[in-house]
Every structure is written in structure tokens, then in C-alpha cells.
Design a protein around this motif. Structure first.
Motif, short mmCIF file in Angstrom:
data_model
loop_
_atom_site.label_atom_id
_atom_site.label_comp_id
_atom_site.label_asym_id
_atom_site.label_seq_id
_atom_site.Cartn_x
_atom_site.Cartn_y
_atom_site.Cartn_z
N LEU A 172 0.81 -1.21 0.00
CA LEU A 172 0.00 0.00 0.00
C LEU A 172 0.84 1.25 0.00
O LEU A 172 0.34 2.37 -0.14
N GLU A 173 2.10 1.19 0.21
CA GLU A 173 2.94 2.37 0.30
C GLU A 173 2.97 3.16 -1.01
O GLU A 173 2.85 4.38 -0.99
N PRO A 174 3.12 2.56 -2.19
CA PRO A 174 3.10 3.36 -3.43
C PRO A 174 1.80 4.09 -3.63
O PRO A 174 1.75 5.20 -4.15
N LYS A 213 -14.05 10.35 16.89
CA LYS A 213 -12.86 10.46 16.05
C LYS A 213 -12.17 9.11 16.02
O LYS A 213 -11.92 8.50 17.05
N PRO A 214 -11.88 8.61 14.78
CA PRO A 214 -11.28 7.29 14.69
C PRO A 214 -9.84 7.31 15.24
O PRO A 214 -9.13 8.28 15.09
N THR A 215 -9.46 6.25 15.75
CA THR A 215 -8.08 6.08 16.28
C THR A 215 -7.27 5.35 15.26
O THR A 215 -7.78 4.79 14.31
N LYS A 216 -5.95 5.41 15.42
CA LYS A 216 -5.06 4.71 14.51
C LYS A 216 -5.27 3.23 14.68
O LYS A 216 -5.28 2.68 15.77
N ARG A 217 -5.47 2.64 13.49
CA ARG A 217 -5.76 1.22 13.50
C ARG A 217 -4.48 0.45 13.84
O ARG A 217 -3.39 0.81 13.39
N PRO A 218 -4.67 -0.59 14.53
CA PRO A 218 -3.50 -1.43 14.81
C PRO A 218 -3.01 -2.10 13.55
O PRO A 218 -3.74 -2.18 12.55
N ALA A 219 -1.79 -2.59 13.63
CA ALA A 219 -1.16 -3.20 12.46
C ALA A 219 -1.84 -4.48 12.06
O ALA A 219 -1.83 -4.84 10.88
N TRP A 220 -2.46 -5.11 12.93
CA TRP A 220 -3.11 -6.37 12.56
C TRP A 220 -4.44 -6.17 11.92
O TRP A 220 -4.97 -7.08 11.30
N ASP A 221 -5.00 -4.86 12.00
CA ASP A 221 -6.35 -4.60 11.42
C ASP A 221 -6.21 -4.24 9.95
O ASP A 221 -6.35 -3.07 9.53
N LEU A 222 -5.85 -5.22 9.19
CA LEU A 222 -5.64 -4.99 7.74
C LEU A 222 -6.94 -4.63 7.03
O LEU A 222 -6.97 -3.84 6.09
N LYS A 223 -7.99 -5.26 7.45
CA LYS A 223 -9.27 -4.97 6.79
C LYS A 223 -9.68 -3.52 7.00
O LYS A 223 -10.15 -2.84 6.09
N GLY A 224 -9.50 -3.00 8.22
CA GLY A 224 -9.84 -1.59 8.45
C GLY A 224 -8.95 -0.66 7.66
O GLY A 224 -9.41 0.37 7.11
N GLN A 225 -7.63 -1.02 7.62
CA GLN A 225 -6.72 -0.18 6.85
C GLN A 225 -7.11 -0.18 5.37
O GLN A 225 -7.01 0.84 4.69
N LEU A 226 -7.55 -1.33 4.88
CA LEU A 226 -7.97 -1.41 3.46
C LEU A 226 -9.17 -0.50 3.22
O LEU A 226 -9.28 0.18 2.20
#
Length: 631
Positions: A5-7, A88-101
Motif C-alpha cells: 500500500l505504500e506506493p 474520532k477514529p483512532t489509529k488502527r493497529p497493524a493487525w487490522d488490515l481490513k480496516g486499513q484497506l
């Protein structure tokens, strides 16, 4: 997954940066091209400048346009994922890939919307750029036009300067030529003075020699030359006199031929209509009752048409509605309105009267109802006023004048007048005097001699006349002897046909030519019907018999004219004393003119229509070509 997802995040930040740049600058409005007006096209043209000037103008136009208000762009990091319950949403944890998506998808959607907005703004900027380029092209074309106009004006100015220089050179050249010519003139004037001196000397010597020569010639042949010159001049004058006489006679014959041809073109039977004016004490006719329509050329044309209106009382309604009006139109060779004078009337017949001097029988009638002005037309009014003289005295004055002019060409004329009336088919002499009065029953119409075509009236006076006074005396005597009576139409009505005849005889002794013809001027009796013409009183039967005789003779006159027009083998001249007396003035060698006189009063419309209808029938008749009575 984060590495993958970085690019995408970098691209999003790049787009966000572009959005900030685009929104940080105001968007210029769209350039519009204004139509060039007439004042702009005709404005003074200036020289065309170079390319930088045009680009500067375009930049100035762009600077003057108001920018759109800047819309602040939203940073990429500002796009937060959707929140639940407004927290206000909080930073998603690294394991919450679905939320990050999900967050990335939401951010991607926002980027796409920004991209679409930027594309639209880019398209608007491109459109504005095109409009600016179009204006630049228009301004460039105008600049080129102005440069071409400037070049043309400069070329004209140069050409004018060149022509001015040429003219100045030409003026200098002409001035030099003028100076040269003036010098030549002065030299010629000096030479002329010398030649004049020499000529005067030679002229003096020549005069001296001529005097000597003339003296010797006079001594030798003076008398002989004079006699020969006089004889030659006399012979020349005699030859010229004979030639002029022949030419004058030829011209006179040609004049007579052309005069007769002109009268034939007008018609050997012509009809003139004359309307008398309203007399004092008579009712004024209603407007539109009597009209004189103009010809094709307008009021300047000679009037030839007459229109009369008649209201048919029998067609009126019981409700009182006015009866309809019927208009009757007539056309003649000439129409004289009520204002026409005696001189105007005679002017129209003067040429016809002159035909009698050329040997053509001429007959002029005055026809119409009682009181329509027939006698006034033929004899004139009382009192001897020259303005109201009738056709008879004016015609004889004209004949005497023309005969005197022709006397200078060798013609001599004699005139013999007679004046009779036909009353109840009885011929009476109006020139009878003394014991001869009242013997009209003894007058008869006879042939002048065996085999002669000329008619004469027995026991009637034939008076030679040569001047106007003699004619006036005869007319005065005839007025006293004519039969008149009171009728319902006229207080003093002529109850007979009066016939004034002038026998004209002409002779040219030098050429053995003779001509003879009668001029007949006839004042017919009133043509009204029986009932309107009767007057109450003891003389009613006599008036009835007079009216019957008048109408019978007028009817015969119409039949004779119709028979002549139709070229019938039998013409009923003997059916009436009037037509029998005028037989030689009505035939194929005669020229006829009828005046139909009508009243302007509405009460006489019936009789006026009858007179106009009879005159129209006569006007349609055509007789043969007239022949002069010459020997």
C-alpha cells in the motif's frame, strides 16, 4: 501488506500536492471575443507592430479578467475514514488490515474525485486558452489590415507628392514657353507695323491706278454697260415674279388640299355638345348631376365626354328610400361646358367654315330642346355685344377676312346671302320687306335650271353682301320676322327651322379657275316631345300642330343622315322641306357639323337625354370623302 500500500499513498500525496497548487492560484475567467462594430472597422488605422506587442496585449486581457475565488484544497491526510457514532477514529493497529484497506479505499475515492475536479478545471483552462488564442488571431488580422491600409495611404501620399512635383515642373515649363511666346508676339507686332506701312503705300498707288482705269472705262462703255445691266435686271425680275406666282399658287393649292385632308381626318360628320349656363332665377342643379370627365391626358385635354345623372322616381320605395340614380355617359368630338364663350365655340369651327371658300359645301346645325341656347349659339345675344356674337356673324367676318387675303393671290370672291324659315312645312322668307311680308306661302324650293343640281327658293330675297354691317342688318330683319311662341319650356320659343345660306363663288381669272359652294347655318326648332312643349290656352291645337311638324322634320333629318352613312340607294330628302332645301349640303361632297345644345336643369333631364341620344347616333355616322365644286 503495508509495503504493497505504500506506493498508493505516495500517489495520493502527489495528487494532493497538485490540488494545492491548482487551488492556490485563481482561475481566470473565459475569454470572450467581442464582435467588431462599424465604428471599430472605420477607426483610424495604425501601423502594425511586431509579435511581442500582440503577446503583451493578450497578457493584458488576461490580467484584466477577474479570477474565480480560490477553493482551499483538502490535504490528503485530512480525509478521515468514516466514523461510528461521531467519534474520532483512532489509529488502527497493524493487525487490522481490513480496516486499513477500507481507509485506503475511502482515500482512493476522494483522490479520484479530486482528479475529476482537476480535469474539469484543466478543460476550462484549455478552453480559455483557445479563446485567448482566437482573440490573438483576430487582433493579428486586424493589425495586418491596418498595416496594409497604412502602406496604401503611404503609397498614395508618395504618388501625390510625385504628381505635385510633375505639376510644378510642368508649370515651370509652361512659364518658359509663355515667355518665349511673348517674345515672338512682340517681334510679330513690330513686323506687323512695318507691313501696315508698306500696305498703305501700296494701297495709295493702287487707288491712283484704279482711278485712271475707271476714267478710261467710263469714257469707252459707260452707257452701253448701264443699258445692258438694266435689261438683264428687268428680265431677271420678270422671271422671278413668274416663278414666285407659280410657287404661291402651288402652295395655295397644297394648303387647300391639306386643309381638306385635315377636316376629313376630323370627320365629315362631327357632333359638338354645348351646355348652356344656369340663368338668373333658375334653380341650381345638384352636385354630380352634370359632369365633364377628363380625357387620358387629364384636365389639359380638350373635353369630349359628358356624364349626366338621372333619378328614376318610378323605382322609389314606399318606405321613403331615395330612388336609385342612373348615370348616362356620352362622348362627342367636342364638349363645351357652361363656362365656354362664343369665341371658344367659333375657334373650333373656323377651319370648317374656311372650307367653304375652297369649294366644299358646309352645313352647321344647332339641335336641342326649346330653351337650350340654339339661337344664342347661331345668332348671338341681343344688344350688339361683340363678346356674345353668334356663329353667323363670326363666320362671315372670318370669310371676308380670308377672301381679302386670297385677293392678293389673284382670287376674287362674291357672297350672296339668303335667310328663310320652315314653319309647319311651309317656307317663309325672313328677309322679306314691305308688301312682300306675309307671302311666305308663295316660296317654293326649285331647281335653278334644267339639269342643274343647285336648289333655289322662289320669291325669296338673295342679297349680295361684302361687309359685316350688311350681315348684321339682315340678321336684325330676320329676328323680327321669325315665328316665335310661348311654350312651357320657354317664354319666347322659336317654332320654326331657320336656314341662313351664303352662296360663295370664287374665281382666279389668271388661271381660269372657279369654285362655288354654299355655307348653311341652321337653327333648328325645339326638339321636345308633345306634352312638355304644349302651352295652355286658346292656341293649344296650333302648338300641337307645330310640334308634330317639328318632330317630323327632325326625324327625317336623322333618317337622311343614316341613309347617307349606310350608302343607301334612296335618300329620303323630299320627306321634309328642311332636308330637301339642304340636299346639296348633306350629300357626299358636304361637310357637316351638329351642335347639340342641352339645358343644365334637372327638370329637363328627360329632353336632354333624348337630344344626347340622337346626337350620339349622328356622331356614329360616316359619309364619303368630300369633293370640291371646282370648274
Amino acid at each position: 501488506m503495508e509495503d504493497a500500500l505504500e506506493p498508493e499513498k505516495k500517489r495520493t500525496r502527489g495528487l494532493d500536492t497538485v490540488t494545492k497548487i491548482a487551488t492556490s492560484h485563481p482561475r481566470p475567467p473565459a475569454l470572450t471575443v467581442r464582435p467588431q462594430t462599424q465604428s471599430q472597422t472605420t477607426a483610424p488605422k495604425v501601423p502594425k507592430k511586431t509579435g511581442p506587442r500582440c503577446s503583451t496585449a493578450i497578457g493584458t486581457v488576461l490580467k484584466k479578467q477577474k479570477p474565480d475565488p480560490a477553493v482551499p484544497a483538502q490535504k490528503p491526510g485530512a480525509a478521515a475514514p468514516p466514523t461510528l457514532g461521531g467519534k474520532k477514529p483512532t489509529k488502527r493497529p497493524a493487525w487490522d488490515l481490513k480496516g486499513q484497506l477500507c481507509d485506503l479505499n475511502a482515500e482512493l475515492k476522494c483522490c479520484r474525485e479530486r482528479t475529476q475536479t482537476l480535469n474539469q478545471e484543466n478543460q476550462q483552462l484549455q478552453d480559455q486558452l483557445k479563446e485567448a488564442q482566437q482573440q490573438a488571431r483576430v487582433l493579428g488580422a486586424e493589425c495586418r489590415t491596418l498595416e496594409g491600409e497604412l502602406a496604401r495611404v503611404q503609397a498614395q501620399a508618395e504618388q501625390g507628392q510625385q504628381e505635385l512635383g510633375n505639376l510644378r515642373a510642368r508649370v515651370l515649363e509652361l512659364e518658359e514657353q509663355l515667355g518665349t511666346q511673348q517674345g515672338l508676339v512682340q517681334e510679330l507686332q513690330k513686323e506687323q507695323v512695318g507691313l501696315q506701312e508698306e500696305r498703305r503705300g501700296l494701297a495709295a498707288r493702287l487707288e491712283e491706278q484704279e482711278r485712271r482705269l475707271q476714267a478710261s472705262e467710263v469714257a469707252l462703255s459707260g452707257s452701253q454697260a448701264e443699258v445692258a445691266s438694266l435689261r438683264q435686271e428687268a428680265a431677271t425680275q420678270a422671271t422671278l415674279l413668274v416663278a414666285q406666282g407659280e410657287r404661291l399658287h402651288g402652295l395655295e393649292m397644297e394648303r387647300r388640299r391639306l386643309h381638306n385632308q385635315l377636316q376629313e381626318l376630323k370627320g365629315n360628320i362631327r357632333v359638338f355638345c354645348r351646355v348652356r349656363p344656369v340663368l338668373p332665377g333658375e334653380p341650381t342643379p345638384s352636385p354630380g348631376f352634370l359632369l365633364f370627365p377628363s380625357g387620358p391626358g387629364g384636365s389639359s385635354d380638350t373635353p369630349t365626354r359628358l356624364s349626366i345623372s338621372r333619378s328614376d322616381e318610378r323605382r322609389g320605395t314606399l318606405s321613403g328610400t331615395p330612388a336609385p340614380t342612373t348615370r348616362h355617359d356620352f362622348s362627342f368630338d367636342r364638349v363645351f361646358p357652361p363656362g365656354s364663350g362664343q369665341d371658344q365655340v367659333f375657334e373650333e369651327i373656323a377651319m370648317l367654315v374656311q372650307s367653304a371658300l375652297d369649294g366644299y359645301p358646309v352645313c352647321i346645325f344647332a339641335y336641342g330642346q326649346t330653351g337650350s341656347g340654339k339661337t344664342f349659339t347661331m345668332e348671338g345675344g341681343p344688344g350688339g355685344d361683340p363678346q356674345v356674337e353668334g356663329l353667323i356673324p363670326r363666320a362671315l367676318r372670318h370669310l371676308f377676312s380670308v377672301a381679302q387675303e386670297l385677293g392678293g393671290q389673284g382670287w376674287t370672291y362674291s357672297f350672296v346671302a339668303s335667310y328663310v324659315e320652315i314653319y309647319n312645312e311651309t317656307v317663309r322668307d325672313l328677309l322679306a320687306t314691305g308688301t312682300r311680308k306675309g307671302q311666305g306661302s308663295e316660296c317654293e324650293i326649285r331647281r335653278a335650271g334644267p339639269g342643274s343640281e343647285e336648289l333655289t327658293v322662289t320669291n325669296a330675297r338673295y342679297v349680295p353682301v361684302s361687309c359685316e354691317k350688311e350681315v348684321e342688318a339682315l340678321l336684325q330683319l330676320a329676328r323680327q320676322n321669325r315665328a316665335v311662341a310661348r311654350t312651357s319650356q320657354n317664354e319666347r320659343s322659336s317654332r320654326s327651322h331657320s336656314v341662313f345660306q351664303l352662296q360663295i363663288s370664287g374665281e382666279h381669272a389668271g388661271r381660269g379657275l372657279q369654285c362655288a359652294a354654299p355655307l348653311s347655318l341652321v337653327d333648328l326648332a325645339g326638339s321636345e316631345r308633345l306634352d312638355p312643349g304644349l302651352a295652355l290656352g286658346p292656341g293649344e291645337r296650333e302648338r300641337l300642330r307645330e310640334t308634330q311638324a317639328i318632330n317630323s322634320s327632325l326625324s327625317t333629318l336623322g333618317l337622311v343622315i343614316m341613309a347617307l352613312s349606310n350608302k343607301e340607294s334612296h335618300v329620303p330628302y323630299r320627306n321634309s322641306k328642311l332636308t330637301y332645301l339642304l340636299q346639296n349640303s348633306l350629300g357626299g361632297s358636304a361637310k357637316m357639323l351638329m351642335f347639340v345644345n342641352i339645358s343644365p336643369l334637372e327638370e329637363n333631364v328627360s329632353e336632354s337625354l333624348n337630344s344626347l341620344r340622337f346626337a350620339s347616333k349622328v356622331n356614329q355616322c360616316v359619309i364619303g370623302t368630300a369633293q370640291a365644286n371646282r370648274k
